[in-house]
Design a protein around this motif. Structure first.
Motif, PDB file in Angstrom:
ATOM      1  N   SER A 118       0.782  -1.293  -0.081  1.00  0.00           N
ATOM      2  CA  SER A 118       0.038   0.154   0.043  1.00  0.00           C
ATOM      3  C   SER A 118       1.004   1.103  -0.087  1.00  0.00           C
ATOM      4  N   PRO A 119       0.522   2.178  -0.906  1.00  0.00           N
ATOM      5  CA  PRO A 119       1.166   3.839  -0.666  1.00  0.00           C
ATOM      6  C   PRO A 119       1.215   4.433   0.682  1.00  0.00           C
ATOM      7  N   GLY A 120       2.358   4.495   1.019  1.00  0.00           N
ATOM      8  CA  GLY A 120       2.551   5.228   2.463  1.00  0.00           C
ATOM      9  C   GLY A 120       3.912   5.972   2.641  1.00  0.00           C
ATOM     10  N   ARG A 121       4.063   7.100   3.216  1.00  0.00           N
ATOM     11  CA  ARG A 121       5.336   7.736   3.336  1.00  0.00           C
ATOM     12  C   ARG A 121       5.618   7.940   4.742  1.00  0.00           C
ATOM     13  N   THR A 122       6.419   6.987   5.281  1.00  0.00           N
ATOM     14  CA  THR A 122       6.761   6.819   6.448  1.00  0.00           C
ATOM     15  C   THR A 122       8.391   7.240   6.898  1.00  0.00           C
ATOM     16  N   GLY A 123       8.871   7.092   5.907  1.00  0.00           N
ATOM     17  CA  GLY A 123      10.448   6.924   6.181  1.00  0.00           C
ATOM     18  C   GLY A 123      11.145   8.382   6.152  1.00  0.00           C
ATOM     19  N   ARG A 124      12.351   8.499   6.692  1.00  0.00           N
ATOM     20  CA  ARG A 124      13.109   9.670   6.539  1.00  0.00           C
ATOM     21  C   ARG A 124      14.615   9.307   6.437  1.00  0.00           C
ATOM     22  N   LEU A 125      15.253  10.009   5.427  1.00  0.00           N
ATOM     23  CA  LEU A 125      16.614  10.029   5.222  1.00  0.00           C
ATOM     24  C   LEU A 125      17.479  11.247   5.456  1.00  0.00           C
ATOM     25  N   SER A 126      18.206  11.424   6.347  1.00  0.00           N
ATOM     26  CA  SER A 126      19.012  12.676   6.687  1.00  0.00           C
ATOM     27  C   SER A 126      20.463  12.417   6.791  1.00  0.00           C
ATOM     28  N   LEU A 127      21.462  13.492   6.694  1.00  0.00           N
ATOM     29  CA  LEU A 127      22.633  13.442   6.877  1.00  0.00           C
ATOM     30  C   LEU A 127      23.028  13.314   8.216  1.00  0.00           C
ATOM     31  N   ARG A 128      24.176  12.496   8.401  1.00  0.00           N
ATOM     32  CA  ARG A 128      24.788  12.430   9.739  1.00  0.00           C
ATOM     33  C   ARG A 128      25.964  13.422   9.774  1.00  0.00           C
ATOM     34  N   SER A 129      26.574  13.747   8.733  1.00  0.00           N
ATOM     35  CA  SER A 129      27.772  14.132   8.512  1.00  0.00           C
ATOM     36  C   SER A 129      27.718  15.061   7.170  1.00  0.00           C
ATOM     37  N   ALA A 130      28.466  16.147   7.338  1.00  0.00           N
ATOM     38  CA  ALA A 130      28.890  16.861   5.955  1.00  0.00           C
ATOM     39  C   ALA A 130      29.899  16.192   5.005  1.00  0.00           C
ATOM     40  N   ASP A 131      30.400  14.953   5.421  1.00  0.00           N
ATOM     41  CA  ASP A 131      31.524  14.209   4.938  1.00  0.00           C
ATOM     42  C   ASP A 131      30.646  13.152   4.052  1.00  0.00           C
ATOM     43  N   PRO A 132      31.003  13.292   2.721  1.00  0.00           N
ATOM     44  CA  PRO A 132      30.311  12.302   1.859  1.00  0.00           C
ATOM     45  C   PRO A 132      30.581  10.846   2.171  1.00  0.00           C
ATOM     46  N   ALA A 133      31.616  10.594   3.098  1.00  0.00           N
ATOM     47  CA  ALA A 133      31.947   9.313   3.121  1.00  0.00           C
ATOM     48  C   ALA A 133      31.114   8.671   4.286  1.00  0.00           C
ATOM     49  N   THR A 134      30.418   9.343   4.855  1.00  0.00           N
ATOM     50  CA  THR A 134      29.504   9.053   6.096  1.00  0.00           C
ATOM     51  C   THR A 134      28.084   8.656   5.236  1.00  0.00           C
ATOM     52  N   PRO A 135      27.731   7.375   5.877  1.00  0.00           N
ATOM     53  CA  PRO A 135      26.363   7.057   5.184  1.00  0.00           C
ATOM     54  C   PRO A 135      25.271   7.947   5.760  1.00  0.00           C
ATOM     55  N   PRO A 136      24.196   8.093   5.272  1.00  0.00           N
ATOM     56  CA  PRO A 136      23.081   8.991   5.905  1.00  0.00           C
ATOM     57  C   PRO A 136      22.309   7.977   6.768  1.00  0.00           C
ATOM     58  N   ARG A 137      21.647   8.911   7.576  1.00  0.00           N
ATOM     59  CA  ARG A 137      20.735   8.090   8.532  1.00  0.00           C
ATOM     60  C   ARG A 137      19.487   7.669   7.753  1.00  0.00           C
ATOM     61  N   ILE A 138      18.968   6.242   8.013  1.00  0.00           N
ATOM     62  CA  ILE A 138      17.896   5.896   7.309  1.00  0.00           C
ATOM     63  C   ILE A 138      17.021   5.305   8.218  1.00  0.00           C
TER      64      ILE A 138
END
Length: 529
Positions: free
Chosen positions: A381-401
């Motif tokens: 079912s369509p739903g929008r519950t997720g959030r992706l945000s940066l942990r750091s300004a360093d491109p090598a740091t994976p985002p928070r998901i």
């Protein structure tokens, strides 16, 4: 083109020289299709940059990447996969994966190539994207495929790059699934790409004669001979260069140094996890989040990464009475779509059959003696519950998901219904002939909502169908791009991958990802407003 590019990679960021008319970031489902189509115009130079390996010939692909009976993305630490730490619920850490190789996730996924439903297209169009109605998209769906089962007709294509064939239902487990669905009164759905009422049927696949045909094979390799197309592998992009409100290039990390390629237009096709990360690293995202990390704000875009959607998934395993043999051609058996009890999104529950044990999918082998066989059970079912945000300004740091699964009573109810529907299938006479039964959850758990919710909480997974991290629409408070992928507030920058879908479709998004590449390439070539 190639010699000019080699000179340009050494210039400083302040250069006014151009590496290419268009730089495409990511050679996956959307990016390979888009770059191939754009380069059909001999007067347009295209630079395609891929973070992972970029083999130039079929024989350069690892064999397991071509074997449609395997899922490389399920294999821990496979070199063609990028892994990300995530939380599906606050209490459920998980590892999600994406392809990092020519072809992107089409190189490491299951080869499922089912179109979105008419309701999906019309829902996206209603969000302010009138070009995305089903009727307007159907010609592009036909143009991208060669349907080997149906041939060219009003619904199917006969001369497109992607070869489509439906998985065989000859395996004993697939026969039992078909008969069980019939016994319980579920309708047949022989072609899941024709918008018929949902039911049981074979899965359309971009796999033929046991070979997974990723978009690197179907689009990119055939275009590499064009003098106006240059492709670079092992070339991760770290940010978009933006000057005076215009995207002018991309910064890449090579040999520990940052190099800038300059381009007339930049198209992000890096996938629904990397694309929003790159936007935020480049100053396009929620202002407060960027300022907290010291990233200069180019555009306050509150919708970047803030409400993505995906499909929660559970694995239910059953124990065969005897060895049923390895599958031929594909790991996939049958697929049943049925509707949750609220009836708001017909066919929103998916029960997908694997003919390979879970231990085999993880271990890279088609048979594991004595191992159970799984069903992959999803709520779509369509739903929008997720959030992706940066942990750091360093491109090598994976985002928070953070997926935000199971946050509402209806989320939990739909998953309970999907689990119980699967368990019911396994109790039918057809399965009783070949199965000792469902391993878990047991009857006491199945019959108690509270206990079943607990089991679901402990076992919840995801279908890896993330969409909507940079949604399309006209309202900049709720959208990041317009219906042709142009980023609001930045000239010369587009997004063309499943990030732009306002919600995940009612089916897996692989076919829609290719469609996005086709549609946005056409919009660019035709200079659509």
């Amino acid at each position: 083109m190639a010699s000019r590019l080699r000179r340009d990679v050494l210039v400083a960021e302040t250069t006014d020289r151009t590496s290419a008319d268009v730089i495409v970031v990511g050679a996956g489902a959307s990016g390979a299709a888009l770059a191939a189509r754009l380069s059909e115009d001999a007067g347009r130079t295209v630079l395609l940059v891929e973070a992972g390996p970029f083999p130039r010939r079929l024989r350069d692909f690892a064999l397991e990447l071509l074997d449609a009976r395997l899922i490389p993305g399920a294999q821990p630490d496979h070199r063609a996969v990028q892994r990300y730490a995530a939380h599906l619920t606050p209490e459920r850490p998980y590892t999600v994966v994406r392809g990092r190789h020519l072809g992107g996730s089409t190189t490491v996924n299951g080869g499922y190539f089912v179109r979105a439903r008419r309701a999906d297209f019309d829902r996206w169009a209603a969000a302010g994207n009138p070009a995305w109605t089903y009727d307007r998209m159907l010609p592009w769906l036909r143009a991208l495929e060669t349907d080997l089962d149906h041939g060219a007709d009003d619904l199917h294509g006969g001369c497109g790059p992607v070869l489509v064939r439906r998985a065989s239902l000859a395996h004993p487990a697939a026969v039992a699934f078909r008969d069980a669905a019939d016994h319980l009164g579920h309708p047949l759905e022989p072609d899941k790409n024709d918008q018929a009422p949902p039911g049981f049927g074979p899965v359309p696949c971009n796999a033929v004669d046991g070979v997974r045909l990723n978009t690197g094979l179907t689009y990119a390799l055939s275009a590499l001979g064009r003098p106006n197309l240059t492709a670079l592998g092992d070339c991760p992009v770290s940010r978009i260069v933006i000057r005076n409100g215009r995207a002018t290039g991309v910064a890449v990390r090579q040999n520990g140094q940052e190099t800038v390629f300059c381009g007339g237009e930049i198209v992000l096709c890096a996938g629904s996890l990397v694309t929003p990360q790159l936007l935020q690293l480049s100053g396009i995202g929620p202002r407060a989040d960027l300022e907290r990390l010291g990233i200069p704000v180019a555009v306050d875009a509150p919708a970047v990464g803030t409400r993505f959607s995906d499909h929660p998934q559970l694995v239910l395993e059953w124990s065969p009475r005897r060895e049923l043999g390895a599958p031929h051609g594909s790991w996939l058996g049958g697929c049943l779509h049925l509707s949750s009890s609220d009836g708001t999104h017909p066919g929103d529950l998916e029960i997908l059959q694997s003919l390979v044990p879970l231990a085999g999918l993880v271990g890279g082998t088609t048979t594991v003696p004595g191992a159970p066989l799984p069903f992959l059970v999803s709520v779509q079912s369509p739903g929008r519950t997720g959030r992706l945000s940066l942990r750091s300004a360093d491109p090598a740091t994976p985002p928070r998901i953070e997926y935000g699964y199971l946050a509402s009573p209806k989320d939990r109810r739909r998953l309970r219904e999907a689990v119980r529907a699967t368990a019911e299938l396994i109790t039918t006479p057809a399965f009783d002939e070949i199965s000792h039964g469902l391993l878990q959850p047991g009857p006491d758990v199945l019959n108690c909502d509270h206990a079943l919710d607990g089991w679901i909480n402990r076992n919840i997974g995801t279908a890896h169908h993330t969409c909507g991290t940079a949604p399309m629409g006209p309202d900049t408070a709720n959208a990041v791009v317009d219906q042709y992928g142009r980023v609001h507030g930045v000239h010369g920058l587009r997004v063309a991958d499943t990030s732009i879908l306002p919600t995940a479709p009612l089916r897996g998004p692989a076919a829609t990802a290719v469609l996005i590449g086709e549609v946005i390439a056409h919009a660019m070539r035709a200079e659509l407003p």
